[in-house]
Design a protein around this motif. Sequence first.
Motif, PDB file in Angstrom:
ATOM      1  N   GLY A 108       0.742  -1.221   0.155  1.00 13.61           N
ATOM      2  CA  GLY A 108      -0.073   0.205  -0.154  1.00 13.61           C
ATOM      3  C   GLY A 108       0.945   1.298  -0.250  1.00 13.61           C
ATOM      4  O   GLY A 108       0.499   2.360  -0.361  1.00 13.61           O
ATOM      5  N   ASP A 109       2.043   1.260   0.179  1.00 14.61           N
ATOM      6  CA  ASP A 109       2.878   2.355   0.285  1.00 14.61           C
ATOM      7  C   ASP A 109       3.177   3.025  -1.071  1.00 14.61           C
ATOM      8  O   ASP A 109       3.343   2.034  -2.099  1.00 14.61           O
ATOM      9  N   VAL A 110       3.552   4.123  -1.332  1.00 19.36           N
ATOM     10  CA  VAL A 110       3.639   4.938  -2.458  1.00 19.36           C
ATOM     11  C   VAL A 110       5.200   5.054  -2.399  1.00 19.36           C
ATOM     12  O   VAL A 110       5.945   5.776  -1.622  1.00 19.36           O
ATOM     13  N   TRP A 129       2.645   2.015  -6.359  1.00 19.72           N
ATOM     14  CA  TRP A 129       2.446   1.507  -4.947  1.00 19.72           C
ATOM     15  C   TRP A 129       2.725   0.170  -4.957  1.00 19.72           C
ATOM     16  O   TRP A 129       2.374  -0.407  -6.004  1.00 19.72           O
ATOM     17  N   GLN A 166       2.058  -3.472  -4.450  1.00 19.24           N
ATOM     18  CA  GLN A 166       0.827  -4.194  -4.285  1.00 19.24           C
ATOM     19  C   GLN A 166       0.971  -5.554  -3.300  1.00 19.24           C
ATOM     20  O   GLN A 166       0.261  -5.862  -2.556  1.00 19.24           O
ATOM     21  N   ASN A 221       9.944   6.818  -0.001  1.00 17.25           N
ATOM     22  CA  ASN A 221       8.450   6.136   0.216  1.00 17.25           C
ATOM     23  C   ASN A 221       7.705   7.503   0.486  1.00 17.25           C
ATOM     24  O   ASN A 221       7.758   8.020   1.730  1.00 17.25           O
ATOM     25  N   SER A 256       4.567   7.438   1.587  1.00 16.02           N
ATOM     26  CA  SER A 256       3.793   7.543   2.712  1.00 16.02           C
ATOM     27  C   SER A 256       4.278   6.322   3.797  1.00 16.02           C
ATOM     28  O   SER A 256       3.678   5.477   4.274  1.00 16.02           O
ATOM     29  N   ASP A 311       0.637   9.740   5.494  1.00 16.81           N
ATOM     30  CA  ASP A 311       0.298   9.810   4.091  1.00 16.81           C
ATOM     31  C   ASP A 311       0.334  11.164   3.596  1.00 16.81           C
ATOM     32  O   ASP A 311      -0.153  11.574   2.425  1.00 16.81           O
ATOM     33  N   THR A 339      -1.649   8.049  -3.611  1.00 14.85           N
ATOM     34  CA  THR A 339      -2.065   6.773  -4.470  1.00 14.85           C
ATOM     35  C   THR A 339      -2.921   7.229  -5.693  1.00 14.85           C
ATOM     36  O   THR A 339      -2.992   6.772  -6.786  1.00 14.85           O
TER      37      THR A 339
END
Length: 453
Positions: free
Chosen positions: A288-290, A299, A301, A332, A334, A338, A401
Motif C-alpha cells: 500500500g505504500d507509494v 504503490w 501491491q 517512500n 507514505s 500519507d 496513490t
Amino acid sequence: MTPETDPVDPYVDFLLSLQTLFASVMNFLEGVITPGWRQNQILILIALALIAWGLHRLSDGALQNWVRSREGWSKWQLRIVVQVRRRLGLMWFALMAAGVYLVMQNVTWPSRSYLIGLAATLAIVWVGIAFAVRLVRNRFLRRMVTWALWIYATLYFLNVSDEVSSFLEGVALKIGEFRLSLLDMITALVVIGVLFTFARLVSTTTAASIRRNEDISPSMQVLAVKGVQIFLYGIAFFMGVRAVGIDLTGLAVLSGAIGVGLGFGLQKVVSNLVSGVIILIDKSIKPGDVISLGETFGWIQTLGARYASVVTRDGKEYLIPNEDLITGQVVNWSHSNDFVRLDIYFGTAYSDDPHQVRKLAIEAAKGVDRVLSFKAPVCHIVGFGDSSVDYILRFWIKDPTGGLTNIRGNVYLALWDTFKENDISIPFPQREVRMLEDSQLAVSNRPVGKALD
C-alpha cells in the motif's frame, strides 16, 4: 530402509513376482478370448462405454447452457462444473455399470457379473479420486498423486497389489547401506502430496486469521504468513520422507556439498530472500505504500519472498528485486504518514502586484479537490527573472496513490482561470534586436541617396 543381508533374495523375489503377474494377465486374456460369460461381460462393458461416450456428447452441451444461464457463481463452483464436464463420460459409465451390475446380481449368478461390478467400482473410485486430488494446488504434484492413487486403486481391486508391490520393491537403488526402491519413491510422493495438501489447508486458514487481525501491521502479516507456510511445508516434507522409512542421515554429506554449490550459484536469490525478510522486519516498505525508485513511481501491491510488485498509474506492474529496495535510494511517500507536499513554479509580469498574485494563487489552490485545507497552501517569491517575477506555490495532499501529475495539472488550471479573471498576465520571453549605425547590415539597408552622402 533396512539393507538386505542376502544379495540373492531380492532378485529371486523380483523374478517370482514378475512371473506371477504375467501368469495372471495371461489367464485373464485367455478367459476373455474364450466364449462364455467372461467374454459376454467384456462385450457389455464395451457397449456401456460407447453409450457413455454418446451421453457425454449430449449432456455436455446441456450442462454448458445451464451454467451460462446462472449468474453470480463463485470460482470454486465454476471449477467444480469444469471437473464434472471433463468426467461426464466416466460418470455416465459408472452409473450405468452399477445399474447393470445390480440387475444381473438379482437375475443371474453373481459370478456372471463380477467384471461389470469391478468396472463399476473402479469407475466410481476414479471419479472420487479425481475430485479429491483437486485439493492439491501444485499441478505436477497433483498429477503424480492422481496417477499413483488410480494405479493403486486399480491394482487393489484386481487383487494384484501384493505382487506389484513386491515387483516395485525389487527395483531399487543401493549405495552402501542406503537402499531406495521404486515403491519407496512412489509412496513418498503420495504421502508428501497428502501432507502438502493438509499443510496448505492449515496455512490458508492461518493466513486468513492473521490478515483479519488489525493489531498486526501489513508487513508483519506478510512475514507471519510466509513463516507459517515455510514451517508447515518443511514439516510436511520431512514427515513424508520419514513416513516411508527413508533415512536422511546418509544424505547429510551430499546435501551439505549441494548446499555449498547452491550458495555460490544462488547468491542473488539468497540476497533477495534475506532482503525481503529485512524489509518485513524493519517495516520500511509495506503493501500500500507509494514509492519512487529511479523512474518508477507507483504503490506496493504485494511483497514476495524474492521481489516486490509495484503497480504504476498506467497499469504497468514492475517486479523489483528486494535487494534493490535495500541498497538503492527509495522515496517512500507514505512511510510514516500519507501527507505529501507538492511544489509548482510559475511567473507573472512585473506590472502585476506580487501581493495580489500570492493571495490569488493561494485561493486558487484551496479550491482544488484533494488539496488539504488544514495544511494551508503558501506562495513565495523565489526570484526576479528576465521576463517575469518567479513564484513557488506549495500545497499538501493526503492520497499520493491518486497520482501526483494530475493534481499538479489541476492546480495549474486553477491558477490559469484565476489569473485570467483578475487580469494577471503570465509573460513569455521577448527579445528586441537593435542594429548598430556603422554595422554592415545597417549600411546595406540604407536608401541609395543616403549611402552616397
